[in-house]
Design an enzyme around this catalytic site. Structure first.
Site, short mmCIF file in Angstrom:
data_model
loop_
_atom_site.label_atom_id
_atom_site.label_comp_id
_atom_site.label_asym_id
_atom_site.label_seq_id
_atom_site.Cartn_x
_atom_site.Cartn_y
_atom_site.Cartn_z
N GLY A 153 10.72 -58.12 20.09
CA GLY A 153 11.85 -58.64 19.32
C GLY A 153 11.50 -59.03 17.91
O GLY A 153 12.38 -59.08 17.04
N ARG A 154 10.23 -59.31 17.66
CA ARG A 154 9.80 -59.62 16.29
C ARG A 154 8.36 -59.19 16.04
O ARG A 154 7.71 -59.67 15.12
CB ARG A 154 9.95 -61.11 16.00
CG ARG A 154 9.24 -61.98 17.00
CD ARG A 154 9.50 -63.42 16.72
NE ARG A 154 9.04 -64.22 17.82
CZ ARG A 154 8.91 -65.53 17.78
NH1 ARG A 154 9.21 -66.16 16.68
NH2 ARG A 154 8.51 -66.20 18.83
N ARG A 198 1.66 -54.47 28.20
CA ARG A 198 1.92 -55.63 29.05
C ARG A 198 2.33 -55.20 30.46
O ARG A 198 2.72 -54.05 30.67
CB ARG A 198 3.07 -56.46 28.45
CG ARG A 198 2.87 -56.86 27.00
CD ARG A 198 4.21 -57.08 26.30
NE ARG A 198 4.00 -57.46 24.91
CZ ARG A 198 3.94 -58.72 24.48
NH1 ARG A 198 4.12 -59.71 25.34
NH2 ARG A 198 3.74 -58.99 23.22
N ASP A 246 6.31 -60.61 31.23
CA ASP A 246 6.26 -59.81 30.01
C ASP A 246 5.25 -60.36 29.00
O ASP A 246 4.99 -59.74 27.98
CB ASP A 246 7.64 -59.73 29.37
CG ASP A 246 8.22 -61.10 29.03
OD1 ASP A 246 8.58 -61.82 29.97
OD2 ASP A 246 8.30 -61.44 27.84
#
Length: 488
Positions: free
Chosen positions: A89-90, A175, A244
């Site tokens: 997400g970032r 991951r 995650d």
């Protein structure tokens, strides 16, 4: 190693969003050397273009070009519940440099940002930079932090803060959640590609064995079992052990609301958002085991390529049972070393557990107490040991010291040699929350000197460093309950 899987169902090309007027906050020369950066006299990159690259403002510097930055998709379980599709997400993977992946955290929106702004704030980025490098110095597998770049750009969290970008380095950022994502879509082709990628690059011993995917699962599980044992040994609490956030290489990744224990509480919760204590200190081994069960479920279709469904389930179930055995063996080994015990005796585990219970009951400082144990000699008298004064139940701890000294007397190693060995496994310096908070507050006033001081101290956690002795002390009462959340 470049993340070589491609396709819209795997990743999205994601150019970083430029950061206005970037400036250096922190930099790790040792990580720079890992990836082959040439440094100047000030221990910063000789080519000033690296500031712009690590801020996300350009994709080339010198002869280095990052032509295909990406963010990847993954899924996972968060706080025990299936969260569905997540993703970077970032975090933006710039690319491969010197066989390591270089990733920017906080460099703007990605395809997987959902409602987020893709930015990171200075506060949490300082914590991640310092802890990544501190964990490495402690000998614990981790992603590394190359640099921290700041900006006056405003970012809203609970309050208005300023933006920062932390550049992270690892052999791979794959991951458990990557496996879970493709398994949830029943995409066995992608699952197999992901597993083959890992085996070819990082687990070649598995690729040559019969039941290679089962062996891959066992190796990933074993690495993470040993990792969490290492965390327990230094009093590290991750804070958000969602599936995650678990590395397929057994690395510590995603430094969010982490914390090191000050006074020992076996049920300590470092993340104030963790209302149920799911990720408390004493539950970390159990939760990591649970995450390996998530991986086993995700890898089941790979075993079913060669075995029946029933046999595949039994093979993975049996392999999963190895986790607590591996963890227990590593935990026992490590805590024996923390006590200065080179040999193994049947009563050692009881000796360790009795000590930890007494430390919990009296809230004794975890790091300082274990460090001080090296001062005890084989001829020490329990009633003359100053550490006894830290305990409420003096009778109980006096008996423990008596038993401990008797145990030391069965060791062939000399007191001086044992002290040296113990001081190599029991750090004097850890990243305590109150130390990080002081550095953060100064940095928010554009004074990065304390970040630099902490970085240098924590790079040598086992050394005495008498000039910085105050940094080894527990926090004052008013600094003991600094709250850390997932907000970053």
């Amino acid at each position: 190693m470049p993340f070589t899987l491609r396709g819209d169902d795997v990743c999205q090309v994601t150019p970083p969003t430029p950061l206005p007027d970037p400036y250096w906050v922190a930099f790790s020369p040792s990580v720079a050397k890992l990836i082959g950066l040439e440094l100047g006299d000030n221990d910063l990159p000789k080519d000033p273009g690296w500031l712009a690259v690590l801020a996300g403002n350009q994709l080339h510097v010198g002869t280095q070009t990052f032509s295909n930055p990406i963010s990847t998709v993954y899924s996972g379980h968060q706080f025990g519940s299936w969260a569905g599709q997540l993703g970077d997400g970032r975090a933006i993977l710039l690319g491969d440099i010197n066989q390591l992946e270089l990733q920017l955290k906080g460099a703007g929106r990605t395809h997987y940002s959902r409602m987020g702004d893709g930015r990171a704030v200075l506060r949490s980025s300082i914590r991640e930079f310092l802890c990544s490098e501190a964990m490495h110095a402690l000998g614990i597998p981790t992603s590394r932090a190359l640099a921290l770049v700041g900006s006056k750009q405003s970012v809203r969290r609970e309050t208005m803060e300023t933006a920062a970008v932390c550049s992270r380095v690892a052999p791979s950022f794959i991951r458990i959640g990557h496996f879970e994502h493709f398994a949830s879509l029943q995409n066995v082709t992608r699952l197999q590609e992901l597993a083959d990628l890992l085996m070819n690059e990082f687990y070649p011993e598995c690729a040559s064995k019969k039941d290679s995917y089962l062996e891959l699962f066992k190796e990933i599980s074993a690495r993470n079992a040993k990792l969490v044992a290492a965390w327990q040994a230094v009093g590290f609490c991750h804070g958000v052990l969602n599936s995650d956030n678990i590395s397929a290489l057994g690395l510590t990744i995603d430094y969010g609301p982490f914390g090191f224990l000050d006074h020992f509480e076996i049920d300590h919760i470092c993340n104030h958002s963790d209302h149920g204590g799911r990720y408390a200190y004493h539950r970390q081994p159990q939760i990591m085991h649970w995450n390996m069960a998530c991986l086993a479920s995700a890898m089941l279709p790979l075993l079913e390529l060669e075995h029946s469904a029933e046999d595949s389930q039994e093979l993975l179930r049996s392999a999963l049972e190895e986790f607590p055995l591996t963890y227990a063996k590593e935990w026992q080994r490590t805590f024996r070393l923390k006590l200065g015990l080179q040999s193994e005796q049947d009563d050692d585990i009881q000796l360790i557990e009795r000590l930890l219970q007494s430390m919990h009951d009296s809230k004794v400082d975890f790091t300082n107490f274990f460090r001080s144990l090296s001062n005890i000699k084989k001829d020490s008298k329990p009633l003359a040991i100053p550490q006894r004064n830290e305990f409420i139940d003096r009778e109980s701890i006096d008996q423990w010291f008596t038993d401990y000294i008797n145990r030391l007397q069965s060791e062939l190693i000399s007191d001086d040699d044992r002290k040296d060995l113990m001081n190599r496994v029991n750090p004097k310096y850890i990243l305590r929350n109150h130390l990080a908070q002081v550095a953060i507050e100064k940095a928010q006033q554009d004074d990065f000197s304390e970040v630099d001081t902490l970085f240098k101290i924590l790079s040598k956690p086992f050394d005495e460093q008498p000039t910085f002795d105050s940094y080894s002390k527990p926090p004052a009462l008013d600094m003991q309950r600094i709250e850390v959340s997932c907000s970053s």
